[in-house]
Design a protein around this motif. Structure first.
Motif, short mmCIF file in Angstrom:
data_model
loop_
_atom_site.label_atom_id
_atom_site.label_comp_id
_atom_site.label_asym_id
_atom_site.label_seq_id
_atom_site.Cartn_x
_atom_site.Cartn_y
_atom_site.Cartn_z
N GLY A 333 0.81 -1.13 -0.16
CA GLY A 333 -0.18 0.11 -0.11
C GLY A 333 0.67 1.31 -0.17
O GLY A 333 2.19 0.95 -0.20
N GLU A 334 0.18 2.24 0.31
CA GLU A 334 1.00 3.71 0.16
C GLU A 334 0.47 4.55 1.29
O GLU A 334 -0.73 4.74 1.62
N ILE A 335 1.22 5.44 1.86
CA ILE A 335 0.69 6.09 2.77
C ILE A 335 1.52 7.74 2.45
O ILE A 335 2.62 7.80 2.59
N MET A 336 0.72 8.43 1.80
CA MET A 336 1.25 9.66 1.39
C MET A 336 1.09 10.87 2.12
O MET A 336 -0.08 11.13 2.69
N TYR A 337 2.28 11.36 2.80
CA TYR A 337 2.09 12.63 3.54
C TYR A 337 2.77 13.69 2.62
O TYR A 337 3.96 13.86 2.32
N ARG A 338 1.65 14.74 2.32
CA ARG A 338 2.10 15.84 1.28
C ARG A 338 2.64 14.90 0.20
O ARG A 338 2.18 14.05 -0.57
N ASP A 339 3.98 15.19 -0.23
CA ASP A 339 4.55 14.51 -1.56
C ASP A 339 5.27 13.45 -1.19
O ASP A 339 5.78 12.63 -2.09
N ALA A 340 5.37 13.01 0.03
CA ALA A 340 6.38 11.99 0.40
C ALA A 340 5.49 10.43 0.68
O ALA A 340 4.50 10.59 1.63
N ASN A 341 5.84 9.62 -0.01
CA ASN A 341 5.32 8.31 0.59
C ASN A 341 6.00 7.82 1.61
O ASN A 341 7.32 7.22 1.51
N LEU A 342 5.56 7.67 2.89
CA LEU A 342 6.11 7.56 3.89
C LEU A 342 6.49 5.82 3.96
O LEU A 342 7.61 5.67 4.69
N LEU A 343 6.16 5.05 3.24
CA LEU A 343 6.48 3.67 3.14
C LEU A 343 7.83 3.51 2.40
O LEU A 343 8.68 2.67 2.63
N ASN A 344 8.13 4.53 1.72
CA ASN A 344 9.56 4.48 0.77
C ASN A 344 10.73 5.06 1.28
O ASN A 344 11.79 5.00 1.02
#
Lengths: 533, 274
Positions: A333-344
């Motif tokens: 999945g993806e967790i996007m905080y603003r422009d950043a994908n927290l998981l990456n």
């Protein structure tokens, strides 16, 4: 009822706790009568001595307790509490039974429910061994278990907290004791399970039940008679209708008002929310191979919004918050905080974002380092993230503590020396000192007494406005979320079954699970109000 | 009086007295511990030889005092090294719980704990040769395992503690987490256990010396003194008794101190009952 002889009474109890040289007097000339068949509820906040009373009745006092005088009269038995009594085993279980707060802990996880029944019934010589199964089934049926056969073969960890608590009740009932003492039987449970346990207790007709709680809604569900205990003194006692409808004592009134007020906290909602700052897409997580905790989860959070997550325990709401905070690995999945994908992000980059996303915990005291003074604790996030110089940090910490209402003379105290409410305030101050954008509150008030719940919730909402926070508020209680959330998401088995911006929609939801959850918290309050009229 | 105070008092009194005696050996005795004088063999206790003399006519009292210097300093060194090594391995192992590093460490620990100490010690000294430094290596090699296991379980129990989770949320790096949150909280139970274990180390050092694996004669050392004394047990019991008494008193003092500390210090006792 009062003309009857009491089934159990405590007379002239004086009790103190002695710790080194410090003596804390809990009871002084305390007197209590309990009559046969009544459901009596002892209501009081933590520290009022209510658990001590349960321990007096079962002879389970800790060694630090000193009884200077007192008698316990159990029909034919007259006990001088002052003296050491060696025969509690003849009374406990058979005549006075007790159920505890944490039912999961109370049951032995390596033997089945059937074995629990067998051990108990054979020990007390209630039935011969070959009749244990049928007897246990009868009791379980009487307590409205749907599939007694299946339950008997289960282990405690396979059942929900509410089920375990009901099994404890069934075990108590099978001995036909004169009185069942229930010490906070519902406070470790979510609201659906609370209702089940209270219903089970209520269904025991003719059985004397003595329940201890800090929750006025549970009291209103069960009680024939309510006793309000404050600092070891009964400040009010009467029937449920009298107490809840016409409270006389100011303390009782405060309790009841606070309960009603939690629901009525209003926040001016702002429908014009800003841009999306957090977006969760197709989040999946499994424990082990098969147990899905989060499944196909989507939601988005707008700036300035209060997002309420509603769900029973075990539905994955805490896991979701832990995933957002990067405390747990995520399957997919993806967790996007603003422009950043927290998981990456790598660990370091993830850590640099931590001042932006902060959390308030359920364990108000436990989440603070026990050995540091609170002034130091509040500075922790600044120290960890190497922000500002030491003197600025201290200044900021003082300002934050003042803002959350902690007096200056407490700054050098350590968490064990503070009350739970004060600890929660410190926790909030610590979370906000970095001026975060998103604040995750995981059950921030469910471990607190009702008047404190109101204060903390109120404080959170003030701070939300002041710091322009975006809040994720996690709770199992619909009442808490109803009026302060802009959006409520109902979680069930790891996904949102319903997300709405209009909480009243949930009351009329078609989804049976949502209905059950909302009704449960609605019922408790409705009961209370009905009594109040 | 708080629980444990008495044990701590007696324990530290014993240890302080022994330490002072050992450190001020030149002041307490005029005899040279390795000076051989064959005409003075097997003398009984007397004013000039407080504990008598041994088979080479050496003064036992001075040998016990000087021997204590070697035994105690070596044990203390061994304790510090094993304790630190065990703690580092244990904490890292807990932090990487379930990962390859953890598995490797813990299986090594299992293997080490399963091996009989004396047999392995003998095998190692056969390879390395005799000497106090070799003895130290043996003790450290065999001793860190139990500390590692303890440190690991203490850290694991802490890992799910809300305040540790909170520290991670607040942005603490792993180093900060270990230094500020984990170490201060496991240090106390670790130190108590290490103190308790020090007596074990003294005993095992003495045992190894007794079997002739450590100390080289004529230097005195409690274990090797026992070994010599055994041969003349009937002629000169002093040779056996006095090193024994000192080992016994040191171990007793350490145990009392360790157990007293454990009873005394419970950081969570501050929390009120309800």
């Amino acid at each position: 009822m009062k003309e009857m002889n009491p089934i159990i009474s405590i007379k002239d109890l004086s009790l103190a706790y002695k710790k080194e040289k410090e003596i804390t007097q809990i009871f002084e000339d305390f007197h209590l009568d309990i009559y046969p068949g009544e459901k009596i509820v002892l209501l009081g906040e933590s520290g009022s001595g209510k658990s001590t009373l349960a321990r007096v009745l079962t002879g389970l006092l800790p060694p630090s307790a000193r009884i200077s005088s007192g008698d316990l009269v159990l029909q034919d038995i007259h006990l001088d509490l002052n003296k050491k009594f060696m025969h509690w085993n003849k009374i406990r279980g058979k005549r006075i039974s007790m159920i505890f707060q944490d039912a999961m802990e109370a049951l032995n996880p390596v033997i089945t429910v059937y074995d629990h029944f067998k051990d108990l019934l054979l020990h007390h010589k209630i039935v011969p061994e070959k009749e244990v199964r049928s007897f246990a089934k009868k009791i379980l049926k009487q307590l409205r278990f749907e599939d007694p056969e299946h339950i008997l073969e289960s282990y405690s960890f396979e059942l929900s907290g509410g089920m375990c608590q009901r099994i404890c009740i069934a075990l108590c009932v099978s001995l036909e004791p004169e009185i069942i003492i229930a010490d906070e039987p519902t406070s470790a449970l979510d609201i659906i399970n609370q209702m089940e346990v209270l219903k089970a207790l209520k269904s025991l007709e003719g059985q004397t039940v003595f329940m201890i709680t800090h929750d006025i809604s549970s009291a209103s569900m069960l009680a024939d008679r309510i006793i309000i205990l404050q600092k070891g003194v009964i400040c009010e006692s009467g029937s449920r209708r009298e107490i809840i409808g016409h409270p006389q004592d100011p303390y009782t009134r405060k309790l009841i008002d606070a309960y009603a007020a939690v629901e009525n906290i209003q926040r001016r909602k702002n429908p014009e929310h800003g841009e999306v700052i957090l977006q969760v897409k197709d989040l999946q997580k499994t424990y082990g191979r098969h147990k899905k905790v989060l499944d196909n989860l989507y939601f988005s959070l707008r700036k300035g919004e209060v997002f309420g997550i509603l769900g029973e325990s075990g539905c994955g709401k805490s896991t979701l918050s832990r995933c957002i905070l990067g405390l747990e690995p995520v399957g997919h999945g993806e967790i996007m905080y603003r422009d950043a994908n927290l998981l990456n992000l790598n660990t370091k980059a993830r850590r640099q974002l931590s001042p932006q996303i902060q959390m308030v915990f359920q364990e108000a005291r436990g989440c603070l380092h026990p050995n540091y003074p609170i002034l130091k604790i509040v500075q922790e996030p600044l120290v960890y993230n190497k922000l500002y110089d030491p003197s600025t940090r201290e200044q900021m910490a003082k300002e934050m503590l003042e803002r959350v209402g902690i007096a200056e003379e407490l700054y050098e105290r350590r968490p064990p020396q503070l009350s739970t409410g004060q600890c929660q305030r410190v926790g909030i101050a610590r979370a906000l000192i970095t001026k975060p954008e998103i604040l995750i509150c995981d059950e921030p008030i469910s471990a607190l007494d009702v008047p404190l719940q109101l204060q903390i919730l109120d404080l959170l909402m003030q701070l939300k406005k002041e710091f322009d926070l975006t809040v994720i508020l996690i709770s199992h209680d619909f009442r808490v979320l109803k009026n302060i959330s802009d959006t409520i998401g109902v979680m069930y088995e790891g996904r949102f079954v319903e997300i709405t911006t209009n909480p009243s929609e949930l009351i009329n939801s078609q989804n049976p699970y949502v209905q059950k959850l909302v009704q449960a918290s609605h019922n408790a309050f409705a009961e209370l109000q009905k009594n109040a009229q | 009086m708080k629980k444990g105070t008495l044990s701590i008092g007696i324990g530290s009194f014993l240890l302080v007295v022994i330490l002072l005696m050992v450190l001020s050996a030149p002041l307490l005795t005029a005899h040279d511990p390795i000076h051989v004088e064959s005409r003075l063999r097997f003398l009984p206790m007397s004013g000039s030889n407080l504990m008598g003399t041994d088979n080479f006519g050496r003064d036992i009292f001075s040998r016990v005092l000087y021997g204590g210097r070697i035994t105690l300093s070596l044990s203390f060194l061994a304790m510090v090294v094993t304790g630190m090594l065990g703690m580092i391995v244990g904490i890292l192992s807990a932090l990487y719980h379930g990962k390859a590093f953890d598995v490797l460490c813990m299986r090594t620990v299992d293997v080490l704990l399963a091996m009989p100490f004396l047999v392995v010690a003998m095998a190692i000294t056969t390879f390395l040769g005799r000497g106090l430094d070799k003895l130290l290596i043996v003790v450290v090699l065999m001793g860190w395992a139990s500390f590692a296991r303890l440190a690991r379980s203490l850290t694991l129990a802490l890992k799910s503690n809300p305040s540790l989770v909170a520290a991670r949320v607040l942005g603490a790096s792993t180093t900060t987490l270990v230094l500020r949150e984990i170490l201060p909280r496991i240090l106390f139970p670790m130190v108590i256990n290490i103190t308790l274990e020090l007596s074990g180390i003294i005993l095992s050092l003495s045992t190894l010396s007794f079997f002739g694996m450590g100390n080289k004669p004529p230097n005195p050392e409690w274990g090797s003194m026992l070994s010599d004394g055994r041969l003349y047990m009937t002629q000169a019991p002093n040779m056996l008794i006095w090193p024994c008494v000192f080992i016994f008193l040191t171990v007793l003092g350490l145990n009392l101190l360790g157990e007293g500390l454990r009873d005394y210090a419970n950081p969570f006792e501050m929390i009120p009952l309800e």
